[in-house]
Design an enzyme around this catalytic site. Structure first.
Site, PDB file in Angstrom:
ATOM      1  N   GLU A 304      28.784  38.496  19.474  1.00  0.00           N
ATOM      2  CA  GLU A 304      29.163  39.564  20.415  1.00  0.00           C
ATOM      3  C   GLU A 304      30.051  38.997  21.519  1.00  0.00           C
ATOM      4  O   GLU A 304      30.998  39.642  21.961  1.00  0.00           O
ATOM      5  CB  GLU A 304      27.926  40.254  21.003  1.00  0.00           C
ATOM      6  N   HIS A 307      33.612  38.602  20.325  1.00  0.00           N
ATOM      7  CA  HIS A 307      34.352  39.864  20.260  1.00  0.00           C
ATOM      8  C   HIS A 307      35.179  40.101  21.524  1.00  0.00           C
ATOM      9  O   HIS A 307      36.119  40.902  21.502  1.00  0.00           O
ATOM     10  CB  HIS A 307      33.397  41.046  20.094  1.00  0.00           C
ATOM     11  N   GLU A 326      35.557  42.576  12.796  1.00  0.00           N
ATOM     12  CA  GLU A 326      34.256  42.114  12.312  1.00  0.00           C
ATOM     13  C   GLU A 326      34.386  40.907  11.373  1.00  0.00           C
ATOM     14  O   GLU A 326      33.641  39.944  11.498  1.00  0.00           O
ATOM     15  CB  GLU A 326      33.481  43.247  11.646  1.00  0.00           C
TER      16      GLU A 326
HETATM   17  N1  BES Z   1      30.165  45.936  16.655  1.00  0.00           N
HETATM   18  C1  BES Z   1      28.973  45.574  15.980  1.00  0.00           C
HETATM   19  C2  BES Z   1      27.836  46.492  16.263  1.00  0.00           C
HETATM   20  C3  BES Z   1      27.938  47.871  15.686  1.00  0.00           C
HETATM   21  C4  BES Z   1      28.105  48.056  14.358  1.00  0.00           C
HETATM   22  C5  BES Z   1      27.833  48.972  16.446  1.00  0.00           C
HETATM   23  C6  BES Z   1      28.178  49.336  13.842  1.00  0.00           C
HETATM   24  C7  BES Z   1      27.921  50.238  15.928  1.00  0.00           C
HETATM   25  C8  BES Z   1      28.084  50.425  14.612  1.00  0.00           C
HETATM   26  C9  BES Z   1      28.529  44.174  16.359  1.00  0.00           C
HETATM   27  O1  BES Z   1      29.537  43.339  16.803  1.00  0.00           O
HETATM   28  C10 BES Z   1      27.980  43.551  15.123  1.00  0.00           C
HETATM   29  O2  BES Z   1      28.727  43.311  14.230  1.00  0.00           O
HETATM   30  N2  BES Z   1      26.681  43.313  15.065  1.00  0.00           N
HETATM   31  C11 BES Z   1      26.001  42.820  13.912  1.00  0.00           C
HETATM   32  C12 BES Z   1      25.505  41.417  14.090  1.00  0.00           C
HETATM   33  C13 BES Z   1      26.538  40.370  13.853  1.00  0.00           C
HETATM   34  C14 BES Z   1      25.987  39.005  14.126  1.00  0.00           C
HETATM   35  C15 BES Z   1      27.112  40.417  12.467  1.00  0.00           C
HETATM   36  C16 BES Z   1      24.822  43.735  13.711  1.00  0.00           C
HETATM   37  O3  BES Z   1      24.545  44.539  14.600  1.00  0.00           O
HETATM   38  O4  BES Z   1      24.184  43.658  12.663  1.00  0.00           O
HETATM   39 ZN    ZN Z   2      30.692  42.464  15.308  1.00  0.00          ZN
END
Ligand code: BES
Ligand code: ZN
Length: 880
Positions: A304, A307, A326
Site C-alpha cells: 500500500e 502505491h 496492481e
Molecule cells: N487497491 C487495493 C485494494 C482494493 C482492491 C480496494 C479492490 C478495492 C477493491 C490494494 O492496493 C490491494 O491490492 N490490496 C491487496 C493486498 C496486496 C498486498 C496485494 C488486497 O487487499 O488483497
Molecule cells: Zn494494490
C-alpha cells in the site's frame, strides 16, 4: 438491484471525460442515523474532449439528493435528471461550481463500499467505484481533483477525525460536536479519497527521508489493539527506506497514516496519505500473529505504501488499466519481501500461488487478459491474473532488461507521467524508450489470456559435443480468444554435468567466455538452441527462478529430478524438481491398487532433506511441503478429488512412517533455544518443527501426540500454538482435538483476528470441517455474517481448502456453498461473488461432480434480484 442483463463496459468505448473537476470541497455531517454530505465541485469543460455539447453526467449510487445548485443558484427539477445511478445536467457553462447535498446511511451499509460503519467507527472504501455511494461525482480515475474535507461529528464518540493530506483547521461546534478540516495538495482520482471517524488510539513514529524531511507516521487502532502496532510501523519504515534505495522514490506528504478496521472487503487500501487496513492484515503481536501473518503484514504495508508512487502519483486512466498499478506494485512488494527475508522462499511462495490459483483462473471460464477488454462489474476484476500474472509480466521486463535498464525505465515512467492517469501501454513505452529495446511483441502479454505451454525436447550429439534444445510454445484458447500469436518469453537456463557442476553455455564453437546461466529469448513458435563444447550429455535446469509464467513440459526422469533436487545451483529449481517428483509419485498412485509401491527414492530424498542440517533450512522447510491438493487438481484433466486426496495422504503417511525417527529428531533439533525472533532461520525452524508434528500426528504417533500437547500448552508464540492446534485437529485423537479447540477459544475469544484463525483451522480440516460441523460453526456466537473475515474463515476455507469435504459426490458441499452465496448476495455482493470461485471451475472435475457443481451454479443464477457482481461470475461460468 439491476437483475436483468447488466451492461458490459468495453475498453474500446473509452472517451476522455467531457468535464474535469479541479477542486472538491467536502463537508461531512456525521450522525448516528445517517450522514449529510455537502460537496462543491469546481468544474470546467475538458479542452481535450471533442464532445462539445455534452451534458454533465455524474455517477451516484443509492444517494438521496437534498439539493443542487449551479454557481449558487438552486436548480429546478426540470434542469436536471436523476436517473438513479446518474445525475445529468444538460445545460452547463464552460466553467462553474456545482453544489450538491446528499444524504446517506452509513449505519445500514453492509456492502462495505463508500462510507460505512465498522465496530462503531465511520470509515470509507472508495476503490473502485465506492465514491459514488457518498456523493454525485464523475467516478472515474482520469478525473483528478484537489480535495478539501471537513468532517463534523460528536466529539466524545468520534474524537479522531481523519482524511487525506494535512489537517489545516479544527475546532468545537455546538451540541458537543467538533470538526477537523483536511487538505490534500495532490490532485487525485476520487477512488483514493478516505475518511475515518472514531474513538481510536494513536501510535506515533517518524521517518527521515533521504532528502532530510521528517515524516509523521501515525497509526490509529481501537484501544484494545494498542500493543499490536509496532510491526506495521517498523515494516512501514523499512518500506519507505527501500523505495528510496531501490526505486529512488521518496514520500511526498508530511503525514502518513494507517488505520485498522475490522470489517473490510479486501486486505488494505492505498488512499492518499491515509491507508486503511483490514485488521487481520496489520495488527500483530507475538501471542496472536503467526509468522505467515507477520510476513503478510510486512508485505501489505509495503504494497500500500508503494502505491503512493505506482498508483497514486501515477494512476490509471480507466479500470481496464488496473494491472498498471496492481501488477507493478505486487512486483515491487515481492522484490521488497525478497530483500527482507529469503529471496528463494519468497519466489517459491509467489510461484505456488501463481501455478495453483492463477493458472486455474487462466484455464477457466473467467480467464481474461492482464489488460481486459470488457467487464460487467469491475470489482470482479481484482483477480489473480491482474495481480499475480500482472506482476509476472513486470518481472519478465525486469528479466529482459536487467536491473539497471529496468530502473532507468521506471524512473522515466514516474517522471514522464507524474500527476497523470495513464495506461499499461505508457508503462511499456517508458521501458522501451529507456532501454532502446523493441517491446512490441512483448505487449501481447497484456492482450492475450491463457497460460502459454512450453514443450522442451533435447538431444546430445556426442561426436560433435553439441547439446541441442528445442523449445516450442503453444497458447491455449480462452473465452473469446483463439489462434493466438507467440509470446516474447525470457527463458533462463543452465546445464549441469554429472557431478552437478555448472557448465559453460557456448552458443557457438568459439564462445570462450561463456556464462553458466543464460536468459534466452523465445519469440517464435519453436526455437532450437545448440550448446557447444560439451564432453557429456548435460542435465538441463530449465526456466530458472521461474523466469516466465508458463507451463513447462520436459520428459524428466525421476533420476534427473532427484539429481536436480540436490544439485541445482538455482534454489528455486531445486524446490521445483522436488515438487515435480512428488507430483509424479502422487499422480502415479491416483486410483492405483492399494498395494502399489510408493517410490522408495522419494523417501531417501526426503530423509536427506530432513537430516542434513547443513542445507538451507528455509529452503528445506519449503521442500518438505508436499504439493497441495489444489495444485494436483489444477494439473489433472478430470479431477477425482477423493482419489487425489487419498493418493496424497498415502504418500504423506508413507513418508511419515518411513521417516518416523528422523522426524522426532528433527523436531527436537529445531526446538526453540532462544528468544522468539522473525529471522528467516527462526521462521524456517518453526516451520520444520510444525511439519514434523503434523506428519507424526498423521500416523497417530504417541510421542508426536505428547509433543503436540506440550507445544500447544507451552508455546510462547502463535505459530507454534496454532501449529500444534492444527496438528491435533487433523489427527485421530478426538479428545485432544476437542480440548485444544475449547481451550484455544477460551483463551482468545476476545480477539477477533485469532478467532478467525480458530474458525479456519476447523473449516479447512477434513476431520473437524465436515459439512455438519461447518453448519455448526455458522451458528457459533462469534460468527458474524456482516464480517467478511469470518465468512472467509469458515465458508471460504471450507470450499477453498477443505477439498475432500467440499467435493461430496452427492453435491451437498456445492449446495451448501450456493446457499451461502445467495444469502450473502443481498448484504455484500463483492464477497458473495468471490465465494463463487470454487464452483466456476466445474469443468475441471470428474463427470459426477461436474454436473452437480453446474446445478449449484444454476441455482444461484435463478435467485431473484441477483447482484451485478454474482450475475457476471455465474453467467460467465455457465457460458460456452
Ligand atoms: N487497491 C487495493 C485494494 C482494493 C482492491 C480496494 C479492490 C478495492 C477493491 C490494494 O492496493 C490491494 O491490492 N490490496 C491487496 C493486498 C496486496 C498486498 C496485494 C488486497 O487487499 O488483497
Ligand atoms: Zn494494490
Amino acid at each position: 438491484m439491476r437483475s436483468n442483463q447488466p451492461q458490459t463496459i468495453y475498453l474500446s468505448d473509452y472517451k476522455v471525460p467531457a468535464y474535469l473537476v479541479d477542486h472538491v470541497d467536502l463537508r461531512f455531517e456525521l450522525f448516528e442515523h445517517g450522514a449529510r454530505v455537502h460537496s462543491i465541485l469546481t468544474v470546467r469543460r475538458n479542452p481535450q474532449s471533442d464532445d462539445v455539447g455534452a451534458p454533465l453526467v455524474l455517477d451516484g449510487d443509492r444517494l438521496v439528493l437534498e439539493s443542487l445548485a449551479l454557481n449558487g443558484t438552486p436548480l429546478d427539477g426540470d434542469q436536471y435528471e436523476d436517473r438513479g445511478d446518474q445525475l445529468v445536467i444538460a445545460d452547463v457553462p464552460e466553467q462553474f461550481q456545482l453544489s450538491v447535498v446528499t444524504w446517506i446511511e452509513p449505519q445500514n451499509n453492509t456492502r462495505l463500499e463508500g462510507l460505512y460503519k465498522s465496530s462503531g467507527m465511520f470509515c470509507t472504501q472508495c476503490e473502485a467505484e465506492g465514491f459514488r455511494c457518498i456523493t454525485f461525482f464523475p467516478d472515474r480515475p482520469d478525473v483528478m481533483a484537489r480535495f478539501r474535507t471537513r468532517i463534523e461529528a460528536d466529539r466524545s464518540a468520534y474524537p479522531v477525525l481523519l482524511s487525506n493530506g494535512n489537517d489545516i483547521d479544527r475546532g468545537d461546534l455546538p451540541d458537543g460536536r467538533h470538526f477537523v478540516t483536511w487538505e490534500d495538495p495532490f490532485p487525485k482520482p476520487c477512488y483514493l479519497f478516505a475518511l475515518v471517524a472514531g474513538d481510536l488510539v494513536e501510535k506515533r513514529d517518524s521517518f527521515r527521508t533521504r532528502s532530510g524531511r521528517d515524516i509523521d507516521l501515525r497509526m490509529y487502532v481501537e484501544p484494545r489493539n494498542a500493543d499490536k502496532c509496532a510491526h506495521a510501523l517498523d515494516s512501514l519504515k523499512r518500506a519507505m527506506r527501500w523505495d528510496e534505495e531501490v526505486y529512488g522514490r521518496e514520500y511526498d506528504l508530511d503525514i502518513f497514516m494507517i488505520v485498522a478496521v475490522d470489517d473490510f472487503n479486501m486486505g488494505a487500501m492505498e488512499n492518499k496519505g491515509l491507508n486503511i487496513f483490514n485488521s487481520s492484515c496489520v495488527l500483530a503481536s507475538q501471542d496472536t500473529a503467526t509468522d505467515a501473518a507477520y510476513q503478510r503484514i510486512e508485505a501489505i504495508v509495503a504494497h500500500e505504501y508503494f502505491h503512493n508512487w505506482s498508483g497514486n502519483r501515477v494512476t490509471c486512466r480507466d479500470w481496464f488499466q488496473l494491472s498498471l498499478k496492481e501488477g507493478f506494485t505486487v512486483f515491487r512488494d515481492s522484490q521488497f519481501s525478497a530483500d527482507m527475508g529469503s529471496a528463494t522462499v519468497k519466489r517459491i511462495e509467489d510461484v505456488t500461488l501463481l501455478r495453483t490459483a492463477q493458472f486455474a483462473e487462466d484455464a477457466g471460464p473467467m480467464a481474461h487478459p492482464v489488460r481486459p477488454s470488457s467487464y460487467i462489474e469491475i470489482s470482479n476484476f481484482y483477480t489473480l491474473t491482474i495481480y499475480e500474472k500482472g506482476a509476472e509480466v513486470v518481472r519478465m521486463l525486469h528479466n529482459l532488461l536487467g536491473p539497471e535498464l529496468f530502473r532507468k525505465g521506471s524512473d522515466l515512467y514516474f517522471e514522464r507521467h507524474d500527476g497523470q492517469a495513464v495506461t499499461t501501454d505508457d508503462f511499456v513505452r517508458a521501458m522501451e524508450d529507456a532501454s532502446g529495446r523493441d517491446l512490441s511483441q512483448f505487449r501481447l502479454w497484456y492482450e492475450q489470456a491463457g497460460t502459454p505451454v512450453l514443450t522442451v525436447r533435447d538431444e546430445f550429439d556426442a561426436d560433435r559435443g553439441v547439446y541441442r534444445l528445442t523449445v516450442e510454445q503453444t497458447l491455449p484458447d480462452t473465452p473469446g480468444q483463439t489462434d493466438k500469436k507467440p509470446h516474447h518469453i525470457p527463458f533462463a537456463l543452465g546445464l549441469l554435468d554429472r557431478r552437478g557442476q555448472p557448465l559453460p553455455l557456448r552458443l557457438a564453437d568459439d564462445d570462450t567466455e561463456a556464462p553458466t546461466e543464460r536468459m534466452l529469448e523465445l519469440t517464435e513458435r519453436a526455437h532450437t538452441f545448440e550448446f557447444h563444447g560439451l564432453a557429456e550429455c548435460p542435465v538441463p535446469s530449465l526456466l530458472r527462478n521461474f523466469s516466465a509464467p508458463v507451463r513447462l513440459n520436459y520428459p524428466w526422469t525421476r533420476e534427473q529430478l532427484l539429481f536436480l533436487m540436490s544439485h541445482d545451483p538455482d534454489g528455486f529449481n531445486r524446490w521445483d524438481a522436488g515438487q515435480r517428483l512428488a507430483v509424479d509419485v502422487i499422480q502415479s498412485l491416483v486410483g492405483a491398487p492399494r498395494d502399489t509401491q510408493v517410490e522408495p527414492r522419494l523417501v531417501t530424498a526426503y530423509r536427506h532433506l530432513i537430516c542434513d542440517a547443513s542445507l538451507d533450512q528455509a529452503l528445506v522447510a519449503k521442500m518438505l511441503q508436499l504439493p497441495s491438493e489444489a495444485y494436483l487438481i489444477e494439473l489433472a484433466d478430470e479431477a477425482d478429488v477423493p482419489a487425489i486426496h487419498q493418493a496424497r495422504e498415502r504418500v504423506l503417511k508413507h513418508l511419515a512412517i518411513s521417516l518416523r525417527d528422523e522426524l522426532v529428531a528433527c523436531y527436537r533439533r529445531n526446538a526453540q533455544d532462544s528468544a522468539y525472533d522473525l529471522s528467516p532461520l527462526a521462521i524456517a525452524r518453526r516451520s520444520l518443527r510444525n511439519t514434523a508434528l503434523a506428519w507424526l500426528l498423521a500416523i497417530n504417533d504417541e510421542e508426536g501426540r505428547a509433543l503436540a500437547v506440550r507445544q500447544f500448552r507451552d508455546a510462547d508464540n502463535m505459530t507454534d500454538r496454532i501449529g500444534a492446534l492444527r496438528a491435533l485437529v487433523n489427527s485421530d485423537y478426538e479428545d485432544d482435538r476437542n480440548q485444544a479447540l475449547a481451550s484455544f477459544y477460551q483463551r482468545y475469544q476476545d480477539d477477533p483476528q485469532v478467532v478467525e484463525q480458530w474458525f479456519s483451522v476447523q473449516a479447512a480440516s477434513d476431520r473437524a470441517g465436515q459439512l455438519p460441523q461447518i453448519r455448526a460453526l455458522l451458528t457459533h456466537p462469534a460468527f458474524d455474517w456482516k464480517n467478511p473475515n469470518k465468512v472467509r474463515a469458515v465458508v471460504g476455507a471450507f470450499a477453498g481448502q477443505n477439498l475432500a469435504a467440499f467435493h461430496q459426490v452427492d453435491g451437498s458441499g456445492y449446495d451448501f456453498l450456493a446457499e451461502q452465496v445467495c444469502r450473502l448476495d443481498d448484504s455484500n455482493p463483492q464477497i458473495a461473488a468471490r465465494l463463487v470461485t470454487p464452483l466456476t471451475r466445474w469443468r475441471k472435475f470428474a463427470p459426477a461432480y461436474r454436473e452437480r457443481m453446474r446445478a449449484a451454479l444454476e441455482r444461484i443464477r435463478d435467485k431473484p434480484s441477483l447482484s451485478r457482481d454474482v450475475y457476471e461470475v455465474v453467467h460467465k461460468s455457465l457460458a460456452g
